[in-house]
Design a protein around this motif. Structure first.
Motif, PDB file in Angstrom:
ATOM      1  N   MET A   1       0.852  -1.173   0.000  1.00  0.00           N
ATOM      2  CA  MET A   1       0.000   0.000   0.000  1.00  0.00           C
ATOM      3  C   MET A   1       0.898   1.237   0.000  1.00  0.00           C
ATOM      4  N   THR A   2       0.610   2.180  -0.843  1.00  0.00           N
ATOM      5  CA  THR A   2       1.405   3.402  -0.892  1.00  0.00           C
ATOM      6  C   THR A   2       0.913   4.382   0.162  1.00  0.00           C
ATOM      7  N   GLY A   3       1.775   5.350   0.498  1.00  0.00           N
ATOM      8  CA  GLY A   3       1.393   6.360   1.481  1.00  0.00           C
ATOM      9  C   GLY A   3       0.163   7.139   1.068  1.00  0.00           C
ATOM     10  N   GLU A   4      -0.055   7.291  -0.254  1.00  0.00           N
ATOM     11  CA  GLU A   4      -1.229   8.035  -0.725  1.00  0.00           C
ATOM     12  C   GLU A   4      -2.522   7.318  -0.397  1.00  0.00           C
ATOM     13  N   VAL A  54      -8.474   5.885  17.056  1.00  0.00           N
ATOM     14  CA  VAL A  54      -7.685   6.154  15.863  1.00  0.00           C
ATOM     15  C   VAL A  54      -7.764   4.909  15.003  1.00  0.00           C
ATOM     16  N   LEU A  55      -8.121   5.077  13.749  1.00  0.00           N
ATOM     17  CA  LEU A  55      -8.146   3.979  12.781  1.00  0.00           C
ATOM     18  C   LEU A  55      -7.155   4.304  11.671  1.00  0.00           C
ATOM     19  N   GLU A  56      -6.344   3.335  11.284  1.00  0.00           N
ATOM     20  CA  GLU A  56      -5.383   3.513  10.203  1.00  0.00           C
ATOM     21  C   GLU A  56      -5.571   2.406   9.183  1.00  0.00           C
ATOM     22  N   GLY A  57      -5.492   2.766   7.918  1.00  0.00           N
ATOM     23  CA  GLY A  57      -5.602   1.764   6.865  1.00  0.00           C
ATOM     24  C   GLY A  57      -5.886   2.412   5.529  1.00  0.00           C
ATOM     25  N   ILE A  86      -1.487   9.629   5.591  1.00  0.00           N
ATOM     26  CA  ILE A  86      -0.278   9.444   6.394  1.00  0.00           C
ATOM     27  C   ILE A  86       0.743   8.641   5.591  1.00  0.00           C
ATOM     28  N   PRO A  87       2.030   8.923   5.770  1.00  0.00           N
ATOM     29  CA  PRO A  87       3.057   8.198   5.028  1.00  0.00           C
ATOM     30  C   PRO A  87       3.289   6.791   5.574  1.00  0.00           C
ATOM     31  N   ARG A  88       3.012   6.591   6.876  1.00  0.00           N
ATOM     32  CA  ARG A  88       3.175   5.279   7.502  1.00  0.00           C
ATOM     33  C   ARG A  88       2.270   5.229   8.736  1.00  0.00           C
ATOM     34  N   ARG A  89       2.049   4.036   9.207  1.00  0.00           N
ATOM     35  CA  ARG A  89       1.183   3.827  10.365  1.00  0.00           C
ATOM     36  C   ARG A  89       1.899   4.180  11.660  1.00  0.00           C
ATOM     37  N   THR A  90       1.170   4.760  12.581  1.00  0.00           N
ATOM     38  CA  THR A  90       1.675   5.000  13.921  1.00  0.00           C
ATOM     39  C   THR A  90       1.507   3.753  14.775  1.00  0.00           C
TER      40      THR A  90
END
Length: 150
Positions: A1-4, A54-57, A86-90
């Motif tokens: 997965m790209t940062g975009e 916080v949800l990331e994906g 975000i460029p990467r997951r926290t």
């Protein structure tokens, strides 16, 4: 997965009924399983009937999940505070890190409550600072017991 394609979404909500520890554990077990299947990571904070999550994906997955969460009758007054690329997951190693936050009445005089800052509808700068503080707080306290909080 790209940062975009990667996003972080932060929301607050109010529990419809008080959550007992066993109900929170059940919610976390289900959330962690489903999040792993969807490649969603994040953290959940809970205090006095209020959630901050916080949800990331991937953008479409996180947006769809937020819509399902908003429709969940276990809580109400869901308010999305921040959605950003975000460029990467926290929280890349956690399908759903969790911490209950203790009684705010026991905090020292002059303490600024980051949880309340997020919950109060503050301006975007305050929200971003409060989220950074809570993230740091969460990661420091989870460091010794990461396996127990994933």
């Amino acid at each position: 997965m790209t940062g975009e394609d990667l996003v972080s979404l932060v929301y607050t909500s109010t529990a419809s009924q008080p959550f007992r520890e066993s109900a929170l554990e059940e919610l976390l077990t289900t959330s962690r399983r489903l999040n792993a299947e969807r490649d969603v990571t994040g953290m959940l904070l809970y205090r006095d009937g209020r959630f901050i999550q916080v949800l990331e994906g991937e953008r479409a997955v996180v947006t769809g999940l937020a819509q399902r969460i908003a429709a969940d009758s276990r809580h109400h007054d869901m308010r999305v505070l921040l959605t950003e690329s975000i460029p990467r997951r926290t929280f890349g190693e956690w399908t759903m890190g969790y911490r209950a936050i203790g009684d705010p009445a026991q905090t020292p005089l002059g303490y600024r409550d980051s949880f309340a800052d997020l919950d109060a509808g503050s301006d975007s700068g305050t929200v971003e600072r409060a989220l950074a503080e809570l993230t740091l707080w969460f990661r420091v306290r989870s460091g010794a017991s990461v396996g127990a909080t994933r």
